[in-house]
Design an enzyme around this catalytic site. Structure first.
Site, short mmCIF file in Angstrom:
data_model
loop_
_atom_site.label_atom_id
_atom_site.label_comp_id
_atom_site.label_asym_id
_atom_site.label_seq_id
_atom_site.Cartn_x
_atom_site.Cartn_y
_atom_site.Cartn_z
N ASN A 111 -50.88 -41.01 23.10
CA ASN A 111 -49.97 -39.87 23.23
C ASN A 111 -49.83 -39.26 21.83
O ASN A 111 -49.14 -39.81 20.99
CB ASN A 111 -48.61 -40.37 23.75
N LYS A 156 -48.41 -36.57 20.95
CA LYS A 156 -47.18 -35.80 20.73
C LYS A 156 -47.53 -34.47 20.05
O LYS A 156 -48.57 -33.89 20.34
CB LYS A 156 -46.17 -36.64 19.95
N HIS A 181 -41.44 -38.56 29.49
CA HIS A 181 -41.36 -39.30 28.23
C HIS A 181 -39.93 -39.21 27.70
O HIS A 181 -39.25 -38.20 27.86
CB HIS A 181 -42.36 -38.70 27.22
N GLU A 202 -41.37 -47.94 28.13
CA GLU A 202 -41.26 -47.64 26.70
C GLU A 202 -39.80 -47.77 26.27
O GLU A 202 -39.03 -46.80 26.41
CB GLU A 202 -41.74 -46.21 26.43
N GLY A 253 -41.82 -45.27 17.83
CA GLY A 253 -41.92 -44.70 16.50
C GLY A 253 -41.08 -45.41 15.45
O GLY A 253 -40.89 -44.90 14.35
P1 PGA Z 1 -45.29 -44.99 19.20
O1 PGA Z 1 -45.03 -43.97 20.42
O2 PGA Z 1 -46.52 -45.80 19.55
O3 PGA Z 1 -45.51 -44.11 18.00
O4 PGA Z 1 -44.09 -45.85 19.09
C1 PGA Z 1 -45.25 -44.36 21.75
C2 PGA Z 1 -44.85 -43.26 22.69
O5 PGA Z 1 -43.85 -42.58 22.43
O6 PGA Z 1 -45.51 -43.03 23.73
#
Ligand code: PGA
Length: 252
Positions: A9, A11, A96, A168, A174
Site C-alpha cells: 500500500n 499511500k 483503510h 491492521e 507507520g
Molecule cells: P505500514 O502501513 O506498513 O507503513 O505500517 C501499513 C498500512 O497502513 O497498510
C-alpha cells in the site's frame, strides 16, 4: 491451503521516476526467484496505468487504494469501480484506517463500495483494526467484531467470498511498533471464527486474512509463519524494491 498474498500500500508516496526504478529492480529480483506468494501493489490512482504497463506479463498485480461508493455521475474527484475494471484492475483496498479517520468513511459507505466492486469482479481488501486506546482498554476484540459485523456480516455470501480481510491495528501502522506474532495470530483466528459463525467453515477457511502494521523484511517471516496469517498489507516497507522483495521472499 491458502496461498499467501503480499500487498503493498503505497499511500500518497512515489513519483514516476521512482516507480520506473522500483519496477526494474523488483522485476530483476523476481526473475531469479520463485516467490511462494501472490504479489500486489496499490499505488496512487494517477500511477495505476504506468505501474500496470511496467509489470505487464509479470506475477505482480496492481490494485487501487480506494473507490467511490457511487457508481457514476457528478462526484468530482472520485473514481468508480467500473473505471478500475476499465483499466484492468482486480483488487482494491477498502476502509483503510486512514480513510476512516481522515475521510470519515462510514460502514454504510464501505458496504456500498464492496457491492460496487463485486459487480465489477474486483476483490476488495477490507481493512479493520483497533486504536491504541481500544487496545489499552482491552476492547480490541469487541471493536474488530463490531467492524466486521456491521459490514461483512451485513453482506451476501457471494460477495464475502471475494473479500480479503486485512487486520491492521491502528497503533502499529507507520509506528514501527508491530503487533507480536501471538497478538496478530489471536486476532486473525478470532476474525476467522466470526466469518465461520456467519458464513460457514468452508468460507472461513478460504478467506485470506492479511496482517498490516509496520511489517518489515525483519519481522515478516515470523508473522507470516502463523497459521491464520495469510500474508501482509505493507506500507512503508513496500516503497523500496529491496525490502518489498525480502518480504515476498519470507513467504514459505
Ligand atoms: P505500514 O502501513 O506498513 O507503513 O505500517 C501499513 C498500512 O497502513 O497498510
Amino acid at each position: 491451503m491458502r496461498k499467501k498474498l503480499v500487498a503493498g500500500n503505497w499511500k500518497m508516496n512515489q513519483n514516476s521516476i521512482g516507480i520506473s526504478e522500483f519496477a526494474s529492480k523488483l522485476l530483476t529480483k523476481l526473475q531469479n526467484s520463485q516467490p511462494n506468494s501472490d504479489i500486489l501493489i496499490c499505488p496512487p490512482f494517477v500511477y495505476l496505468p504506468q505501474l500496470t504497463a511496467l509489470f505487464e506479463g509479470s506475477s505482480v498485480q496492481i490494485g487501487a487504494q480506494n473507490v467511490s461508493n457511487n457508481s457514476k455521475g457528478a462526484f468530482t474527484g472520485e473514481v468508480s469501480a467500473a473505471m478500475l475494471t476499465d483499466i484492468g484492475l482486480r483488487w482494491c483496498i477498502v476502509g483503510h484506517s486512514e480513510r476512516r479517520k481522515f475521510n470519515h468513511e462510514t460502514d454504510e459507505e464501505l458496504i456500498q463500495k464492496m457491492e460496487l466492486l463485486f459487480a465489477e469482479k474486483i476483490n476488495p481488501i477490507f481493512c479493520c483494526g483497533e486504536t491504541l486506546p481500544d487496545r489499552n482498554a482491552e476492547k480490541h476484540f469487541e471493536i474488530v467484531q463490531q467492524q466486521i459485523e456491521s459490514t461483512l456480516c451485513a453482506m451476501t455470501t457471494n460477495i464475502v467470498e471475494t473479500i480479503t480481510i486485512a487486520y491492521e491495528p491502528v497503533w502499529a501502522i507507520g509506528t514501527g511498533v508491530t503487533a507480536s506474532k501471538e497478538q496478530a495470530q489471536e486476532m486473525h483466528a478470532f476474525i476467522r471464527d466470526l466469518i465461520g459463525k456467519q458464513f460457514g467453515d468452508s468460507i472461513a477457511q478460504n478467506t485470506h486474512i492479511l496482517y498490516g502494521g509496520s511489517v518489515t523484511a525483519e519481522n515478516a517471516q515470523e508473522l507470516f509463519s502463523m497459521p491464520d496469517i495469510d500474508g501482509g498489507l505493507v506500507g512503508g516497507a513496500s516503497l523500496k524494491a529491496d525490502s518489498f522483495f525480502q518480504i515476498i521472499n519470507n513467504c514459505k
